[in-house]
Write a protein that holds these residues in place. Structure first.
Motif, short mmCIF file in Angstrom:
data_model
loop_
_atom_site.label_atom_id
_atom_site.label_comp_id
_atom_site.label_asym_id
_atom_site.label_seq_id
_atom_site.Cartn_x
_atom_site.Cartn_y
_atom_site.Cartn_z
N ILE A 40 0.85 -1.04 0.05
CA ILE A 40 0.12 0.05 0.03
C ILE A 40 0.84 1.27 0.21
O ILE A 40 0.30 2.13 -0.73
CB ILE A 40 -0.86 0.27 1.08
CG1 ILE A 40 -1.94 -0.97 1.09
CG2 ILE A 40 -1.74 1.19 1.16
CD1 ILE A 40 -2.74 -1.09 -0.26
N ARG A 41 1.91 1.18 0.76
CA ARG A 41 2.94 2.41 0.68
C ARG A 41 3.73 2.61 -0.46
O ARG A 41 3.76 3.81 -1.16
CB ARG A 41 3.97 2.15 1.74
CG ARG A 41 3.37 2.29 3.33
CD ARG A 41 4.64 2.25 4.33
NE ARG A 41 3.83 2.17 5.49
CZ ARG A 41 3.63 3.29 6.27
NH1 ARG A 41 3.94 4.38 5.78
NH2 ARG A 41 3.19 3.05 7.59
N PHE A 42 3.95 1.48 -1.06
CA PHE A 42 4.37 1.70 -2.72
C PHE A 42 3.46 2.21 -3.49
O PHE A 42 3.80 3.30 -4.28
CB PHE A 42 4.87 0.32 -3.13
CG PHE A 42 5.31 0.13 -4.68
CD1 PHE A 42 6.81 0.30 -4.72
CD2 PHE A 42 4.35 0.08 -5.56
CE1 PHE A 42 7.14 0.34 -5.93
CE2 PHE A 42 4.99 -0.05 -7.02
CZ PHE A 42 6.24 0.50 -7.04
N ILE A 43 2.02 1.75 -3.34
CA ILE A 43 1.17 2.47 -4.08
C ILE A 43 1.08 3.73 -3.85
O ILE A 43 0.82 4.71 -4.96
CB ILE A 43 -0.31 1.67 -4.01
CG1 ILE A 43 -0.07 0.15 -4.69
CG2 ILE A 43 -1.48 2.36 -4.86
CD1 ILE A 43 0.24 0.14 -6.13
N LEU A 44 0.88 4.25 -2.69
CA LEU A 44 0.70 5.71 -2.48
C LEU A 44 1.95 6.42 -2.84
O LEU A 44 1.60 7.65 -3.32
CB LEU A 44 0.72 5.71 -0.72
CG LEU A 44 -0.58 5.10 -0.06
CD1 LEU A 44 -0.73 5.26 1.27
CD2 LEU A 44 -1.80 6.14 -0.65
N GLY A 45 2.99 5.95 -2.65
CA GLY A 45 4.27 6.66 -3.27
C GLY A 45 4.09 6.96 -4.77
O GLY A 45 4.45 7.98 -5.32
#
Length: 360
Positions: free
Chosen positions: A88-93
């Protein structure tokens, strides 16, 4: 307030001055330090996108990471950890970079554009604040990416070591990298000058916890002016030196690497503000945390690099001529994804609470 916040105010003033100095010595206009633009340039240097005008391995990014790493070790705040919703953090980045490249700058460049007289950045600032307010709404509803856990020192050291390898590569074998011969990527301050000033930014931001999104968030949620005072100080420092150098140009048109479409400047920064709050920090803060050994932030930064490459490969990024149709569609999709992620995290928390499962 000044006495309590003098450390972060001094940090902000220095960062503002550093930014204008970097522009004075070769960086693109109002782009002394722009995390989004610089990660995009670095992606281009490795051929991850084919936009020939934005390809350069930016030493400022390397300096920021290594400065934060050094300060973290010296202050005993280097703490390898991770495991908090990494994908999810990758997607948000990824999403944040799409929004930033619609606006043509990250939150730090937003401040530098304002300090250079670019009035288009006012709508960007309003959008950033609106995005942060939306993010706060979901925080108050119980949004969480869950806790992180201690990880091995090898993982914590991996990102700083990677950046050491990058600077060695840039100095020793630059021939394997791609460099722009024109456009923003061709404009840069001297290598060691950029590296050292980037390192100073990293040291200061690690020490003071400076975060543009956190500043607005804390001001709204807790009436706490600590981080926000750093935000204002960056603007004052950059504005003062722009006036000294005669590089202040007030207006909407003829601004360096900027477009005048107010709606999409606004919406692009809504995406950046919202995503930054969900992540717990702006792009600059994510770099600092990566230097401190935070694997979740490392994943976020990699998502930003991927987002930058994707944006240029598929013509999502704006240009001084304005936003592209693909970019408008992408920003709309990003807003939908932010909604989904925000609501789903709340739903997951609610379900866990109902089941009494405290292990998640």
């Amino acid at each position: 307030m000044f006495k309590e916040n003098k450390g972060i105010i001094l940090t902000g003033l220095i960062i503002g001055i550093i930014s204008v100095l970097l522009v004075h010595f070769g960086n693109p206009g109002n782009m002394g330090v722009c995390i989004a633009c610089f990660l995009r340039d670095m992606a281009g240097a490795f051929g991850l996108h084919s936009a020939e005008t934005v390809q350069y391995l930016r030493p400022e990014i390397i300096g920021i990471v290594l400065g934060a790493f050094l300060m973290g070790v010296l202050s005993k705040e280097f703490s390898p950890r991770g495991g908090s919703s990494p994908f999810i953090r990758f997607i948000l980045g990824f999403i944040i970079l799409v929004g930033a490249l619609m606006f043509l700058g990250c939150p730090t460049r937003l401040i530098f554009r304002l300090a250079g007289g670019d009035l288009n950045a006012i709508l960007g600032l309003v959008g950033y604040a609106v995005g942060i307010i939306i993010g706060i709404f979901f925080l108050n509803k119980g949004f969480s990416l869950k806790r992180s856990y201690k990880v091995t020192k090898v993982e914590g050291y991996s990102f700083p070591v990677l950046n050491i390898c990058l600077i060695i590569l840039l100095v020793a074998v630059p021939s394997i990298l791609l460099f722009s011969s024109e456009g923003p990527g061709s404009k840069h301050a001297p290598l060691m000058f950029s590296l050292v000033l980037g390192g100073i930014v990293g040291v200061l931001c690690q020490k003071t916890r400076l975060c543009t999104a956190g500043g607005i968030r804390d001001l709204i949620m807790f009436k706490d002016t600590y981080l926000f005072s750093g935000f204002i100080a960056i603007f004052i420092g950059a504005l003062a030196l722009n006036l000294v150098f005669g590089t202040f140009n007030l207006g909407f048109v003829n601004q360096p690497i900027a477009h005048t479409d107010g709606l999409w400047n606004f919406l692009g920064m809504v995406v950046v503000g919202w995503g930054s709050i969900l992540l717990g920090g702006c792009p600059l803060r994510q770099l600092i945390l990566s230097g401190e050994g935070n694997g979740d932030s490392m994943i976020t930064v990699m998502g930003m690099v991927a987002g930058a490459a994707f944006a240029h490969n598929f013509k999502l990024a704006s240009s001084p001529k304005g936003p592209t149709t693909n970019g408008m569609i992408a920003v709309a999709i990003c807003l939908v994804l932010l909604c989904v992620i925000s609501f789903m995290a709340i739903e997951i928390k609610a379900k866990v609470k109902m089941k009494g499962d405290v292990s998640v």
